[in-house]
Design an enzyme around this catalytic site. Structure first.
Site, short mmCIF file in Angstrom:
data_model
loop_
_atom_site.label_atom_id
_atom_site.label_comp_id
_atom_site.label_asym_id
_atom_site.label_seq_id
_atom_site.Cartn_x
_atom_site.Cartn_y
_atom_site.Cartn_z
N LYS A 90 -8.11 -0.92 12.15
CA LYS A 90 -8.84 0.14 13.00
C LYS A 90 -10.14 -0.81 13.75
CE LYS A 90 -8.26 3.95 10.87
NZ LYS A 90 -7.90 5.40 10.48
N ALA A 101 -8.27 7.46 1.82
CA ALA A 101 -8.94 6.05 2.36
C ALA A 101 -9.26 6.41 3.98
CB ALA A 101 -7.78 5.00 2.11
N THR A 102 -8.36 7.01 4.59
CA THR A 102 -8.57 7.06 5.99
C THR A 102 -9.65 7.99 6.32
OG1 THR A 102 -6.04 6.92 6.35
CG2 THR A 102 -7.36 7.87 8.10
N HIS A 146 -17.64 5.88 10.29
CA HIS A 146 -18.15 6.34 11.68
C HIS A 146 -19.25 6.99 12.06
CE1 HIS A 146 -15.02 3.28 13.13
NE2 HIS A 146 -14.11 3.88 12.23
N GLU A 158 -12.77 5.96 6.15
CA GLU A 158 -12.97 5.04 7.13
C GLU A 158 -13.52 5.91 8.02
OE1 GLU A 158 -9.15 3.50 7.79
OE2 GLU A 158 -8.91 2.99 5.68
N GLY A 215 0.90 -1.19 0.00
CA GLY A 215 -0.05 0.14 -0.16
C GLY A 215 0.94 1.17 0.07
N PHE A 216 0.58 2.15 -0.85
CA PHE A 216 1.46 3.36 -0.92
C PHE A 216 0.72 4.79 -1.29
CE2 PHE A 216 5.54 5.44 -2.49
CZ PHE A 216 6.25 5.17 -1.41
N GLY A 217 -0.45 4.84 -0.37
CA GLY A 217 -1.01 5.97 -0.17
C GLY A 217 -0.40 6.78 0.61
N GLY A 218 -1.08 7.80 1.62
CA GLY A 218 -0.59 8.67 2.46
C GLY A 218 0.22 8.00 3.63
N LEU A 219 -0.36 6.63 4.13
CA LEU A 219 0.24 5.95 5.14
C LEU A 219 1.47 5.22 4.57
CD1 LEU A 219 -0.11 5.18 7.97
CD2 LEU A 219 -1.35 3.36 7.31
#
Lengths: 339, 339
Positions: free
Chosen positions: B132, B198-199, B206, B202, B22-26
């Site tokens: 999470k 993506a975060t 919620h 997520e 995975g090579f998005g922001g995180l």
């Protein structure tokens, strides 16, 4: 999760028999902490003059009463044995899986000499201490290979500080690329210093003008006189505390970046300040920040020391069952919660 | 101390080859965290369209540039490979000791499906995630025996929350006989939500009226519209976070005693409040108290998540070298500090 796979061949249960060596203020508090636990059975305790052993479990009220009224656990009827070599005898005679060494920190060589007794007796199991001084932990470090060869899993520095706060610092360090400082400041309030004679002498030894020898040699009356001069307060700075060595050995920072100080009120159970550890570091983005872990004032020194010690004892039992022996510190191993 | 005895046959060194899936922001933040480390060598990374591999070590600037300008690590010259099954291919083709799974949490079955790919490929090593959701961790729990049989040491829930704060709660619990509540409140500030697409989805999942499916289906424009209505703020309460399950599995308290909430400011890198965890319990003396662990505001989500993840990856490498496989959580294992 999957904890049983990691932890042990069998789960830690009440068949895990626990002893307490030393039965002063700390040992007695430990008895009260451990007695209600379902997962660990408290079966043995020793003081200077004797020991008590009951494989079905000891009663803390009866043990403390024997200690207070008659001066030793050795008088506990029918489980007591009087002995001038009580530690040696309980190690050799009784079946115990793990001990909390609630012994005085002083002299600095004492805890290591007790560890050597376990090694020499051919005993195998888990030991946990709440040692404070760096130099005392260094004595134990010299035994690490012997402990491992003996089949002993020794959990070192597993009280409040070092222990609970050192572990919190090790967790907090994760946010940083480099740790600038770990600053531990404790507040202790005790209603009556005489319940913690050894601990208070250890604290006095950190004061300017005192050392381990002079503090140990002080009579109760001399301590009373000192405390009257300070209105019952002890202000401690740059204490020799093994948090520094433990964090260095865990690879977190050089020991000179760790400092420990505190304020002890010997006449008031209320803490003079909230015990805390501040972990300052630099993040990968070049920011400097400080994480803070603060203990609730209503938790006593006894709760923070003994709870942590048994949590590490349980973790040590898990390691021991996996055949993992040697010397470990609170900064390296996650304590387990004892039910 | 004696850490090498516990930790590993050989110490964790730069010969320990690490990958990022995975090579998005995180994933990109993880690259910046890991690249300067001496103890772990970053050799592989994969995104949806390709992967990069260099056994001598990858350069984060070059990787991030390839990702931004060309849309995939697969274009990185000469180390990139374009592939529509990049994860499968990097697992099967390249020599990597451990991966940080910096993959989207959604759908809830995704991380477990990736873990299954590792198992099916016959890969052996260490995996760490920053999952999470409780339900996502439950999916992994179902794989625990398969992971163990496969020789994989999987460290689950090892970001900030769950992760750093869960571990701090596990430490804090040691002072208590019973835990009444663990309350996690996080503050996140990000300058530009588009770096964490993506975060943020997520997080939106919620909110009342949203779920995982509806949030995932939102276009960037729809998210912009929502954030305009809230002035860029997301207020989150009673979130489904795996801290609850992890603390329950570690034997610390029932999951319904754990709550997670927070405030996310998507337009300001300054945190709207200081992220903290409060652990309230009862001591053996019957006192109720609360320990608090508070993160420095200057630590970004990326620092707290990625630092922790690599700390657990290092701990996982030590377990793996001892032959300890299976599924572990941040509440059970002490993370190690990566230099």
């Amino acid at each position: 999760m999957e904890s049983e796979k990691y932890m042990s061949v069998a789960p830690v249960t009440s068949e895990t028999k626990i002893g307490i060596l030393g039965f002063g203020g700390l040992g007695q508090a430990a008895a009260r902490v451990i007695a209600p636990k379902r997962e660990l059975a408290w079966v043995a305790a020793a003081d200077r003059k004797g020991y008590a052993y009951n494989p079905a479990g000891l009663d803390p009220d009866a043990c403390i009463a024997a200690s207070h009224s008659q001066g030793s656990l050795g008088y506990l009827d029918p489980y007591g044995t009087l002995s001038s070599s009580s530690i040696q005898e309980v190690i050799e005679s009784e079946s115990v899986d793990g001990y909390f060494l609630a012994l005085p920190n002083l002299p600095n060589t004492y805890m290591a000499s007790v560890a050597r007794q376990f090694i020499q007796a051919g005993w195998r199991g888990v030991l946990v201490d709440a040692l404070k001084r760096t130099s005392a932990v260094e004595q134990l470090l010299e035994l690490k290979e012997e402990l491992q060869a003996a089949g002993i899993t020794y959990m070192c520095g597993c009280g409040a500080t070092p222990g609970l706060l050192t572990a919190a610092a090790a967790i907090a360090a994760q946010s940083y690329t480099e740790i600038h400082s770990v600053k531990i400041t404790f507040g202790v309030g005790i209603a009556n210093w005489e319940a913690y004679r050894a601990t208070i002498r250890e604290d006095i030894a950190h004061l300017p003008g005192y050392d381990v020898e002079t503090a140990k040699a002080m009579s109760d009356a001399e301590i009373e006189t000192l405390l009257e001069q300070t209105n019952g307060m002890l202000y401690l700075e740059n204490m020799e505390h093994a948090d520094d060595l433990m964090l260095e050995l865990a690879g977190i920072c050089a020991r000179d970046r760790v400092s420990v100080g505190g304020v002890v009120d010997t006449r008031n159970p209320k803490k003079p300040l909230s015990t805390n550890v501040q972990i300052q570091g630099r993040t990968f983005e070049g920011k400097t920040a400080t994480h803070t872990f603060t203990l609730g004032d209503e938790t006593s020194m006894a709760a923070n020391v003994c709870g942590t010690a048994f949590g590490y004892l349980k973790a040590g039992v898990s390691l021991h069952r996996r055949g993992i022996y040697g010397l470990f510190s609170a900064a390296e191993i996650m304590p387990q919660f004892v039910k």
